[in-house]
Motif scaffolding. Structure first.
Motif, short mmCIF file in Angstrom:
data_model
loop_
_atom_site.label_atom_id
_atom_site.label_comp_id
_atom_site.label_asym_id
_atom_site.label_seq_id
_atom_site.Cartn_x
_atom_site.Cartn_y
_atom_site.Cartn_z
N THR A 91 0.84 -1.19 0.00
CA THR A 91 0.00 0.00 0.00
C THR A 91 0.88 1.23 0.00
N THR A 92 0.76 2.04 -1.04
CA THR A 92 1.57 3.25 -1.13
C THR A 92 0.83 4.47 -0.64
N THR A 93 -0.48 4.49 -0.78
CA THR A 93 -1.25 5.64 -0.35
C THR A 93 -2.59 5.16 0.16
N ALA A 94 -3.04 5.75 1.25
CA ALA A 94 -4.36 5.40 1.77
C ALA A 94 -5.02 6.62 2.34
N SER A 95 -6.29 6.72 2.10
CA SER A 95 -7.08 7.81 2.68
C SER A 95 -8.38 7.21 3.14
N ALA A 96 -8.58 7.14 4.44
CA ALA A 96 -9.72 6.42 4.97
C ALA A 96 -10.52 7.32 5.87
N ASN A 97 -11.80 6.98 5.94
CA ASN A 97 -12.68 7.71 6.84
C ASN A 97 -13.54 6.75 7.60
N ALA A 98 -14.32 6.05 6.90
CA ALA A 98 -15.21 5.10 7.55
C ALA A 98 -14.80 3.72 7.15
N GLY A 99 -15.10 2.75 7.97
CA GLY A 99 -14.71 1.39 7.73
C GLY A 99 -15.77 0.43 8.15
N ALA A 100 -15.45 -0.85 8.03
CA ALA A 100 -16.39 -1.88 8.41
C ALA A 100 -16.41 -2.02 9.92
N GLU A 101 -17.34 -2.83 10.37
CA GLU A 101 -17.49 -3.06 11.80
C GLU A 101 -16.22 -3.70 12.35
N PRO A 102 -15.51 -3.05 13.30
CA PRO A 102 -14.22 -3.56 13.76
C PRO A 102 -14.35 -4.78 14.65
N TYR A 103 -15.51 -5.01 15.25
CA TYR A 103 -15.71 -6.14 16.14
C TYR A 103 -16.87 -6.98 15.61
N PRO A 104 -16.59 -8.03 14.83
CA PRO A 104 -17.67 -8.86 14.32
C PRO A 104 -18.41 -9.54 15.47
N HIS A 105 -19.69 -9.81 15.24
CA HIS A 105 -20.52 -10.38 16.29
C HIS A 105 -20.05 -11.81 16.60
N PRO A 106 -19.68 -12.09 17.88
CA PRO A 106 -19.24 -13.43 18.24
C PRO A 106 -20.44 -14.35 18.43
N GLY A 107 -20.15 -15.61 18.71
CA GLY A 107 -21.22 -16.54 19.01
C GLY A 107 -21.87 -16.22 20.35
N MET A 108 -23.07 -16.81 20.57
CA MET A 108 -23.81 -16.50 21.79
C MET A 108 -23.05 -16.94 23.03
N PHE A 109 -22.46 -18.14 23.01
CA PHE A 109 -21.74 -18.63 24.18
C PHE A 109 -20.51 -17.76 24.47
N ARG A 110 -19.79 -17.40 23.42
CA ARG A 110 -18.60 -16.57 23.61
C ARG A 110 -18.99 -15.19 24.15
N GLN A 111 -20.08 -14.64 23.64
CA GLN A 111 -20.53 -13.35 24.14
C GLN A 111 -20.98 -13.45 25.59
N LEU A 112 -21.63 -14.57 25.94
CA LEU A 112 -22.05 -14.77 27.33
C LEU A 112 -20.85 -14.81 28.25
N MET A 113 -19.81 -15.53 27.85
CA MET A 113 -18.61 -15.59 28.69
C MET A 113 -17.93 -14.22 28.79
N THR A 114 -17.90 -13.50 27.68
CA THR A 114 -17.29 -12.16 27.70
C THR A 114 -18.07 -11.22 28.62
N ASP A 115 -19.39 -11.23 28.48
CA ASP A 115 -20.21 -10.35 29.32
C ASP A 115 -20.11 -10.73 30.79
N SER A 116 -20.11 -12.03 31.07
CA SER A 116 -20.03 -12.48 32.46
C SER A 116 -18.70 -12.08 33.07
N GLY A 117 -17.61 -12.29 32.34
CA GLY A 117 -16.30 -11.89 32.85
C GLY A 117 -16.21 -10.40 33.05
N TYR A 118 -16.82 -9.64 32.15
CA TYR A 118 -16.80 -8.18 32.28
C TYR A 118 -17.53 -7.74 33.55
N VAL A 119 -18.72 -8.29 33.79
CA VAL A 119 -19.50 -7.88 34.96
C VAL A 119 -18.82 -8.31 36.26
#
Length: 441
Positions: A9-37
């Motif tokens: 890549t020699t030149t880049a000009s960016a502003n908006a992009g795709a979703e940086p955090y794709p939606h994980p599976g339900m079990f993985r999200q449950l573990m993430t949320d539980s650990g966070y709380v």
């Protein structure tokens, strides 16, 4: 089509992009949320105690000037806890990490100026407010999450340890109070049903608790930074739009001056000469009028070409696929065109401004290919994926393309930035060159 996996890549000009955090599976999200709380609870307790004690001491001793360093220290500690929370929130909110810009004392500032700087920073006080408000919400979320986990696991596994529990003696237990009897099957069935209910609702409840805590953090810890970033992006888009339009107007003025205007001047001179020759040399008048007619046709052709560069009628009438097909048909270099045909249907038509931007990107990229690339073949791909329009123009030329003022790619970059999109140019010396643009639909 050539591969571009090994390009740089020699030149880049960016502003908006795709979703940086794709939606994980339900079990993985449950573990993430539980650990966070769960981990949020000790952090909230520690932050509350340290910050409140430091704030109270700082305010209480403020009259003696000793309190100012203590108060500043409390705010810096609150900032540290806030930074930890900013690192934890993206996994829950699926949003990129944003850290605000704190006030910084000048390098030559004295010690008291350095002490006072955190106290005069608005974001530092928001960090302190978060450390205080975070505790009651954290306690609530922690109690609810632990209770739901205990009920879900304990109830659904009740059948495995019912035999080890002591009998209620002469007292009535829950199945009897509900009129289900005192049999082992009724007891196991009831408790298992309760456990299954808590197990089914566990992801939703834990997700709500985690989102409640993370939303509080986002509002207090990153809200101002996100607003400032958004203002900065909008200002950049405005400047890019003004620059793109100014460049287009200058180019149009230059093309009109160098083309149709010169031909119209020549036409006026020819008609004047014919008027003078009318009585003396009829044959010369005929030749002069033939030349004037040729000049008229050439002028009309140039005006049509200029109008196609502004807003081609085929783009308005038949949509982007037909306009790009006509553009590729006039190309100097052989062009392999691939366009999502749904973009030409009434239901799939894009916003007119977006269609114009996409057409301009392809037209300018093909102009650069014809003028500078020395390519023998070119590939153009335009497709819509979700809410993003992706445009790719690849040629097998000598490479070395870059975005800088005075080059055609600078106009493409300004047009894309004004539309809230992103541009990437991959063009190593020796080629090939790939120009990739993404625009939000």
């Amino acid at each position: 089509m050539p591969s571009v996996d090994d390009m740089t890549t020699t030149t880049a000009s960016a502003n908006a992009g795709a979703e940086p955090y794709p939606h994980p599976g339900m079990f993985r999200q449950l573990m993430t949320d539980s650990g966070y709380v769960i981990t949020n609870f000790p952090l909230a307790v520690a932050g509350f105690i340290v910050v409140v004690v430091g704030f109270a001491l700082g305010v209480g001793l403020g009259i003696t000037l000793i309190g100012l360093p203590i108060l500043a220290g409390a705010l810096l500690i609150a900032r540290a806890f806030a930074d930890i929370e900013r690192l934890r929130m993206p996994a829950v909110l699926r949003h990129p990490r944003v850290r605000p810009q704190y006030k910084v004392a000048n390098p030559d500032a004295n010690i008291w100026r350095r002490v006072v700087t955190p106290i005069t920073d608005t974001q530092s006080w928001l960090d302190l407010a978060h450390a205080v408000i975070r505790l009651p919400i954290g306690v609530f979320a922690f109690v609810v999450t632990v209770t739901w986990w205990a009920a879900a696991v304990g109830g659904s596994m009740y059948w495995a340890y019912d035999w080890a529990l002591p009998s209620p003696g002469g007292e009535e237990d829950l199945p009897q109070l509900l009129g289900l009897g005192d049999s082992t099957g009724a007891r196991i069935g009831l408790h298992t049903a309760i456990g299954v209910f808590f197990l089914i609702t566990l992801p939703v409840v834990v997700r709500g608790c985690a989102a409640l805590e993370a939303s509080l953090g986002r509002a207090l810890l990153t809200g101002m930074a996100e607003m400032r970033n958004r203002i900065t992006v909008l200002e950049e888009q405005k400047r890019a739009a003004v620059s793109a339009e100014a460049t287009a107007l200058r180019r149009l003025e230059r093309d009109i001056h160098d083309g149709p205007q010169q031909r119209l001047v020549r036409l006026a001179m020819d008609l004047g000469r014919a008027q003078q020759q009318l009585d003396t040399d009829p044959d010369a008048v005929r030749r002069t009028l033939d030349e004037a007619l040729t000049q008229t046709r050439d002028t009309l052709n140039e005006l049509r070409a200029l109008s196609r560069g502004i807003a081609p009628p085929i783009l308005v009438d038949r949509g982007l696929p037909s306009a790009l097909a006509a553009l590729a048909g006039r190309g100097v270099v052989p062009i392999d065109l691939s366009v999502d045909n749904t973009l030409g249907t009434p239901a799939g038509r894009l916003d007119p401004a977006l269609e114009n931007a996409a057409y301009f990107v392809v037209a300018e990229a093909l102009t650069n290919v014809a003028k500078h690339s020395r390519a023998t073949e070119c590939w153009v791909s335009v497709k819509r994926t979700g809410d993003r329009l992706t445009i790719a123009v690849i040629d097998d030329g000598e490479g070395g393309a870059h975005v800088s003022k005075g080059h055609g790619l600078a106009g493409i970059a300004d047009r894309i930035r004004a539309a809230g999109g992103a541009l990437e140019v991959v063009s190593p010396v020796g080629g090939p060159t790939e120009i990739k643009a993404e625009l939000p639909c």
